[in-house]
Scaffold this motif. Structure first.
Motif, PDB file in Angstrom:
ATOM      1  N   ASN A  65       0.484  -1.801  -0.264  1.00 49.51           N
ATOM      2  CA  ASN A  65       0.010   0.396   0.160  1.00 49.51           C
ATOM      3  C   ASN A  65       0.755   1.072  -0.079  1.00 49.51           C
ATOM      4  O   ASN A  65       1.407   1.451   1.119  1.00 49.51           O
ATOM      5  CB  ASN A  65      -1.263  -0.134   0.611  1.00 49.51           C
ATOM      6  N   PRO A  66       1.263   2.060  -0.865  1.00 53.34           N
ATOM      7  CA  PRO A  66       1.767   2.648  -0.668  1.00 53.34           C
ATOM      8  C   PRO A  66       2.063   3.784  -0.049  1.00 53.34           C
ATOM      9  O   PRO A  66       0.825   4.537   0.157  1.00 53.34           O
ATOM     10  CB  PRO A  66       1.466   3.472  -2.860  1.00 53.34           C
ATOM     11  N   ASP A  67       2.685   4.472   0.173  1.00 51.96           N
ATOM     12  CA  ASP A  67       2.026   6.264   1.203  1.00 51.96           C
ATOM     13  C   ASP A  67       2.260   6.785   0.064  1.00 51.96           C
ATOM     14  O   ASP A  67       3.588   7.401  -0.444  1.00 51.96           O
ATOM     15  CB  ASP A  67       2.951   5.876   2.149  1.00 51.96           C
ATOM     16  N   ARG A  68       0.890   7.553  -0.293  1.00 47.37           N
ATOM     17  CA  ARG A  68       0.703   9.129  -0.788  1.00 47.37           C
ATOM     18  C   ARG A  68       1.258   9.871  -0.085  1.00 47.37           C
ATOM     19  O   ARG A  68       0.742  10.827  -1.072  1.00 47.37           O
ATOM     20  CB  ARG A  68      -0.452   8.903  -1.693  1.00 47.37           C
ATOM     21  N   ARG A  69       1.764   9.882   0.752  1.00 49.06           N
ATOM     22  CA  ARG A  69       1.862  11.107   1.181  1.00 49.06           C
ATOM     23  C   ARG A  69       3.703  11.138   0.954  1.00 49.06           C
ATOM     24  O   ARG A  69       3.760  13.151   1.194  1.00 49.06           O
ATOM     25  CB  ARG A  69       2.286  11.159   3.289  1.00 49.06           C
TER      26      ARG A  69
END
Length: 218
Positions: A65-69
């Motif tokens: 789950n890529p951390d889009r932050r």
């Protein structure tokens, strides 16, 4: 006699073809369609990023789950989630632009030489700089993207005879750094597809198209 040049970041041992990822850990390089959801160009991009050590193997796992932050998370989300499945093929123009416009520290150089010899020489020039090259091929039934990691050259004439690639549509190589060869030693001038692409399962005629080199931004 012939000589073979392979980019330095690749290591071949009893475990297979491996590179150091962003954590400095040796991981298997080849990604096959089906390992992740997506088109061949995205798989080739993933392998290129592993080669230059800007992502980890864990970043590419199906349930990651890529951390889009983060800049990396935004980049991975765009290519692996939003652009993962491209039915008609991924334009190298679009991919290069999206890579350059991202905030992830990467640059992309796209070239589309008109002459085949210029394409082959450009691929070799990038490999000589230790940069893997995403290449596009066209054939009678469609198109395909591969990651060029080396080439073969004749010692007597310095002529490039084969482009050595990792094909995301084929099984991972076991005893070489490539699982696909594009034979450019002889050009069929009468054919729209002048070269032969050879894998373990098939051999078919192709023409060379766009090339895309991925590197860390300066």
């Amino acid at each position: 006699m012939s000589s073979i040049k392979i980019i330095n970041s690749i290591k071949l041992d009893s475990k297979g073809v491996r590179v150091k990822d962003a954590n400095g850990k040796y991981i298997l390089l080849h990604k096959r369609q089906g390992d992740m959801d997506g088109a061949c160009a995205v798989y080739s991009l993933a392998m290129a990023m592993l080669c230059i050590g800007v992502i980890t193997n864990e970043d590419l796992q199906v349930y990651a789950n890529p951390d889009r932050r983060t800049c990396k998370g935004k980049f991975l989300s765009h290519f692996l989630e939003e652009q993962g499945l491209v039915r008609r093929g991924y334009s190298f123009i679009s991919m290069a632009r999206e890579i350059r416009e991202s905030s992830f520290n990467l640059d992309a150089i796209r070239k589309n030489p008109k002459e085949d010899d210029d394409i082959i020489n450009a691929i070799a020039d990038f490999i000589d700089k230790e940069s893997p090259v995403i290449i596009s091929t066209d054939f009678k039934e469609g198109a395909h993207a591969l990651l060029a990691v080396g080439y073969e050259i004749t010692d007597d004439s310095d002529k490039i005879t084969k482009i050595l690639c990792l094909d995301p549509g084929e099984e991972a190589p076991k005893y070489s750094c490539w699982n696909c060869i594009i034979d450019v030693s002889h050009k069929n001038e009468k054919s729209e597809y002048p070269y032969v692409c050879i894998t373990r399962t098939q051999a078919y005629r192709v023409t060379l198209g766009d090339i895309l080199m991925i590197k860390k931004a300066e």
